[in-house]
Design a protein around this motif. Structure first.
Motif, PDB file in Angstrom:
ATOM      1  N   LYS A  40       0.829  -1.215   0.000  1.00 44.74           N
ATOM      2  CA  LYS A  40       0.000   0.000   0.000  1.00 44.74           C
ATOM      3  C   LYS A  40       0.861   1.262   0.000  1.00 44.74           C
ATOM      4  CE  LYS A  40      -2.069  -1.218   3.819  1.00 44.74           C
ATOM      5  NZ  LYS A  40      -1.335  -2.466   4.075  1.00 44.74           N
ATOM      6  N   SER A  41       1.822   1.315   0.927  1.00 42.41           N
ATOM      7  CA  SER A  41       2.699   2.497   0.975  1.00 42.41           C
ATOM      8  C   SER A  41       3.560   2.582  -0.279  1.00 42.41           C
ATOM      9  CB  SER A  41       3.597   2.462   2.209  1.00 42.41           C
ATOM     10  OG  SER A  41       2.825   2.592   3.374  1.00 42.41           O
ATOM     11  N   THR A  42       3.947   1.427  -0.773  1.00 45.65           N
ATOM     12  CA  THR A  42       4.733   1.421  -2.007  1.00 45.65           C
ATOM     13  C   THR A  42       3.942   2.069  -3.133  1.00 45.65           C
ATOM     14  OG1 THR A  42       5.808  -0.609  -1.301  1.00 45.65           O
ATOM     15  CG2 THR A  42       5.973  -0.060  -3.630  1.00 45.65           C
TER      16      THR A  42
HETATM   17  N1  ATP Z   1      13.497  -0.146   1.027  1.00 50.43           N
HETATM   18  C1  ATP Z   1      12.996  -1.389   0.973  1.00 50.43           C
HETATM   19  N2  ATP Z   1      13.822  -2.435   0.826  1.00 50.43           N
HETATM   20  C2  ATP Z   1      13.340  -3.705   0.782  1.00 50.43           C
HETATM   21  N3  ATP Z   1      12.030  -3.992   0.880  1.00 50.43           N
HETATM   22  C3  ATP Z   1      11.175  -2.990   1.025  1.00 50.43           C
HETATM   23  C4  ATP Z   1      11.598  -1.638   1.086  1.00 50.43           C
HETATM   24  N4  ATP Z   1      10.519  -0.839   1.224  1.00 50.43           N
HETATM   25  C5  ATP Z   1       9.449  -1.685   1.257  1.00 50.43           C
HETATM   26  N5  ATP Z   1       9.838  -2.962   1.153  1.00 50.43           N
HETATM   27  C6  ATP Z   1       8.982  -4.146   1.190  1.00 50.43           C
HETATM   28  O1  ATP Z   1       7.903  -3.980   0.329  1.00 50.43           O
HETATM   29  C7  ATP Z   1       6.745  -4.605   0.833  1.00 50.43           C
HETATM   30  C8  ATP Z   1       5.586  -3.629   0.820  1.00 50.43           C
HETATM   31  O2  ATP Z   1       5.810  -2.595   1.751  1.00 50.43           O
HETATM   32  P1  ATP Z   1       4.776  -1.427   1.997  1.00 50.43           P
HETATM   33  O3  ATP Z   1       5.388  -0.472   2.923  1.00 50.43           O
HETATM   34  O4  ATP Z   1       4.319  -0.925   0.692  1.00 50.43           O
HETATM   35  O5  ATP Z   1       3.589  -2.204   2.722  1.00 50.43           O
HETATM   36  P2  ATP Z   1       2.227  -1.658   3.291  1.00 50.43           P
HETATM   37  O6  ATP Z   1       1.161  -2.341   2.554  1.00 50.43           O
HETATM   38  O7  ATP Z   1       2.210  -0.200   3.287  1.00 50.43           O
HETATM   39  O8  ATP Z   1       2.288  -2.193   4.787  1.00 50.43           O
HETATM   40  P3  ATP Z   1       1.771  -1.553   6.164  1.00 50.43           P
HETATM   41  O9  ATP Z   1       0.342  -1.887   6.232  1.00 50.43           O
HETATM   42  O10 ATP Z   1       2.540  -2.302   7.182  1.00 50.43           O
HETATM   43  O11 ATP Z   1       2.066  -0.106   6.141  1.00 50.43           O
HETATM   44  C9  ATP Z   1       7.106  -5.089   2.234  1.00 50.43           C
HETATM   45  O12 ATP Z   1       7.374  -6.455   2.167  1.00 50.43           O
HETATM   46  C10 ATP Z   1       8.361  -4.332   2.557  1.00 50.43           C
HETATM   47  O13 ATP Z   1       9.199  -5.048   3.413  1.00 50.43           O
END
Ligand code: ATP
Ligand code: MG
Lengths: 252, 482
Positions: A40-42
């Motif tokens: 999601k954050s990605t």
């Molecule tokens: N700089 C990075 N290096 C390696 N992996 C990363 C990096 N940034 C994000 N990830 C990986 O990408 C995946 C998605 O991360 P993201 O932050 O988008 O998740 P999210 O859906 O926002 O989670 P949350 O609900 O915990 O905020 C995760 O497995 C995370 O570990």
């Protein structure tokens, strides 16, 4: 407003977004939910243009412009705003100065004269009232020493000040106490004007009671695996994600 | 993302040479090199009285016996003092008729710095008198100052008009034998400012070299002497924030401040001499001796400096706290980019009882530059209940630069209180991205973040100066990221 087509992105060679499709029309509110680490954050970072992520495929159209071609600052100037999950601190820079710079940079981009200092202060005061912001926060250094909740409220205040077309809110509700949640939601609802669109990332149905979404999407393993209306969020609240995960695994 | 317009200053400066602004027509020069005749030549040109010449010669003779210092944290090519022209005046620059004839790139830089049109004209050698009545403005100020009994003139003028003051104070804070470069300056100084504030007078305006510089080109060896008599106050501004077109040159100035009982002197500098090109070719060696003496009880001297230029900056504005309950302050921002070097700091010498000093130093390094804070706090035996507070913060931009701190402390009285705080931080990509996401471009973002980092020091500057300094910080860090 925003059309995402088969968007793929990776970080350090690891694929995180695996083909996202999403279309947001003016005035719509879309909620994105999904388990931790789903991407999601990605997605929000890629849309905002963070350089760490490599876009490996797909297209994003933002009001007729190829979003992925624009620099992060130009995306912002075109009207894309991201309320960060983790806002950063900038010591020594007051919110006032920061916002004035931001607004004037945007005006310059659109060929407008910088805002007069007095007009700016008037504008800021009215927005502070509208968002019920405490005066002390804007005179302090940006986010420095702010509590978690204060940082989130400040993000929404900045959003109000910059008057974006598309607001992406990454877990703006986490860390807010019950009153702050109500204030933030009320603030966001004031910004809904039938034109401005919202992409709200959240883990909790709670927020969606206040900000009622037109659509709810579930992101899992870098894909939108289920979409529905506001009732989907309620269903998730009760059932969790397991049944969706199972559906996805079964389909493979 | 960042266009090749980075380092406009460098480009502008190198272009300057192409246009040959240095081919002056009317130049009166001393023969190259340094010997007793050079000193006599300079003294004669200035029509100096015998005592002044003797003073210079004494300084020259002691300089001959001194060694160039080598304790610093950097190397620089050996300076050949026989290759320097020690006197060149009146350096009449080529006069242009209007700004249209000036290189547009240079004007762009000026605009960025927010330098006024008049100032732009002055800096580019456009004749100002016709358009801008600098003369009358200068005279109004002169009248106002005269009413209060304030003396503000060129030091060469003071030698003639106020010999008793010059004799009494020149070299009283920085003796001719103080150090290698101070001795050199004492022998060959060409000009500089002289200020005297009489008892009980609060100088009605900020004094600045700006108003005087129109008339003459101050040389590489300026000498400044400021005396604040009992219970007086003066704020003095030095330097200009424009890119200078000097080549690799030695700039060895001496500044002496004397504050008598209950007097206060605020001395602010914004230094932006030519820093050299990206590889470190050219630029000014800024080896300056600045020292103030808090002679009387409850006197106060404040140094504020924003150092962004020069290939090498090597200076330690200092305070000698003789008077009981006197106060010394040092607020500094030093920025280094590309191949620049700064080794700067202060000395606070506590002699009187209940003396206080405060040091706030902010170093910012980018490129492959090196930025050192070097400071001495010395508490003498009789300096009962003295206090010092020191804060040294460094900020790094990129990973090829260096920040160093060398705090020296000498305490000979155990009633003293000393506090020291230090920090090192990096401009984070997170911070820059956050700014980008709000529509602020990377260069502006760096400017904003750096200005925030330096806020405490910038707040010490008079309003107008602070605004220029802020812009200058942003410009001097252009191209440091991305
Ligand atoms: N700089 C990075 N290096 C390696 N992996 C990363 C990096 N940034 C994000 N990830 C990986 O990408 C995946 C998605 O991360 P993201 O932050 O988008 O998740 P999210 O859906 O926002 O989670 P949350 O609900 O915990 O905020 C995760 O497995 C995370 O570990
Ligand atoms: Mg997240």
């Amino acid at each position: 407003m925003l059309t995402i087509n088969d968007l793929k992105a990776s970080i350090e060679g690891k694929s995180i977004l695996n083909g996202i499709n999403l279309s947001i029309k003016p005035g719509e509110v879309h909620a994105i939910m999904g388990p931790n680490g789903a991407g999601k954050s990605t997605l929000s970072s890629v849309l905002a243009g963070r350089a760490d992520y490599e876009v490996t495929g797909g297209k994003v159209d933002f009001m007729g412009k190829d979003l992925l071609e624009l620099s992060p600052e130009d995306r912002a100037r075109e009207g894309l705003f991201l309320a960060f999950q983790y806002p950063v601190e900038i010591p020594g820079v007051s919110s006032t100065n920061f916002l004035k710079t931001a607004i004037n940079e945007k005006r310059k981009y659109h060929g407008l004269e910088p805002m007069e200092a007095t007009d700016f202060l008037k504008f800021m005061r009215s927005k502070m009232e509208e968002m019920e912001m405490d005066k002390s926060l804007t005179s302090r250094s940006l986010n420095e020493g702010f509590s978690g909740g204060e940082k989130k409220r400040n993000e929404v205040f900045q959003m109000a000040m910059l008057e974006p077309k598309l607001c992406i809110m990454d877990e703006t509700d986490s860390g807010l106490d019950i009153d702050a949640l109500r204030l933030v939601s009320a603030g966001v609802n004031k910004l809904r004007d039938g034109e401005r669109s919202f992409l709200v990332i959240t883990h909790y149905q709670r927020l969606l009671d206040y900000i009622v979404p037109d659509f709810v999407h579930v992101l899992y393993k870098g894909r939108i695996v289920k979409s529905g209306d506001a009732s989907l969020a309620k269903e998730l609240e009760v059932k969790g994600y397991d049944w969706i995960k199972q559906e996805v695994e079964a389909a493979v | 993302m960042s266009e090749p317009e980075e380092d406009i200053i460098d480009q502008v400066v190198s272009q300057e040479y192409k246009y040959g602004f240095t081919t002056d027509i009317e130049m009166e020069m001393a023969p190259m090199g340094l010997n007793e005749d050079t000193v006599r030549f300079i003294s004669a040109k200035k029509n100096e009285p015998e005592w002044m010449l003797e003073w210079r010669l004494k300084a020259y003779r002691s300089w001959l016996k001194m060694e160039e210092p080598d304790w610093q944290n950097f190397n620089y090519p050996k300076i050949n003092y026989q290759d320097i022209i020690f006197y060149a005046a009146p350096k009449q620059k080529i006069q242009l008729d209007s700004l249209d004839q000036v290189d547009p790139e240079l004007l762009k830089t000026f605009e960025k710095l927010g330098i006024s049109l008049q100032e732009q004209k002055r800096l580019t050698g456009v004749a100002v008198d016709a358009v801008f009545d600098s003369v009358s403005i200068a005279t109004t100020f002169k009248e106002q100052l005269k009413e209060k009994g304030v003396i503000f003139c060129a030091i060469s003028e003071a030698v003639h008009e106020h010999p008793e003051l010059v004799k009494k104070y020149l070299g009283s804070v920085v003796p001719t034998t103080d150090n290698y470069f101070a001795a050199l300056n004492s022998a060959v100084f060409s000009d500089g400012s002289f200020v005297y504030i009489p008892k009980g007078v609060r100088c009605p305006m900020e004094l600045s070299t700006y108003f005087r510089i129109n008339a003459e080109n101050t040389g590489q060896f300026e000498r400044t002497l400021i005396i604040a008599d009992d219970a007086s106050y003066v704020s003095y501004l030095e330097g200009c924030t424009a890119p200078m077109r000097d080549e690799n040159q030695l700039h060895a100035a001496v500044v002496e401040l004397v504050a008598h009982e209950k007097a206060e002197i605020k001395y602010s500098t914004v230094q932006n001499w030519y820093p050299g090109d990206k590889e470190g070719k050219g630029g000014i060696y800024n080896f300056v001796t600045k020292r103030g003496s808090c002679e009387g009880a409850e006197s106060k001297i404040s140094w504020t400096q924003v150092e962004t230029g020069s290939a090498i900056t090597w200076k330690y504005p200092s305070c000698i706290l003789k008077g009981d309950r006197s106060t010394g302050e040092f607020f500094s921002v030093a920025v280094t980019n590309n191949a620049q070097i700064a080794d700067t700091g202060t000395k606070m010498i506590h002699i009187g009882k209940n003396t206080k000093s405060r040091i706030v130093s902010k170093g910012i390094s980018a490129g492959k530059s090196h930025n050192s804070y070097r400071g001495l706090v010395k508490i003498n035996k009789k300096a009962e209940n003295s206090r010092n507070y020191t804060q040294c913060d460094s900020m790094l931009i990129g990973d090829k630069c260096g920040a160093h701190t060398f705090p020296y402390i000498e305490v000979n009285n155990n009633t003293a209180t000393l506090e020291h705080e230090a920090s090192t931080s990096k401009i984070g990509e997170d911070q820059i991205f956050y700014c980008n996401q709000r529509g602020i471009g990377t260069e502006e973002a760096i400017g904003l973040i750096v200005n925030g980092f330096c806020k405490e020091v910038l707040n010490q500057l008079p309003m107008e100066f602070a605004v220029e300094a802020q812009k200058l910080l942003a410009v001097s860090l252009e191209g440091s990221v991305g």
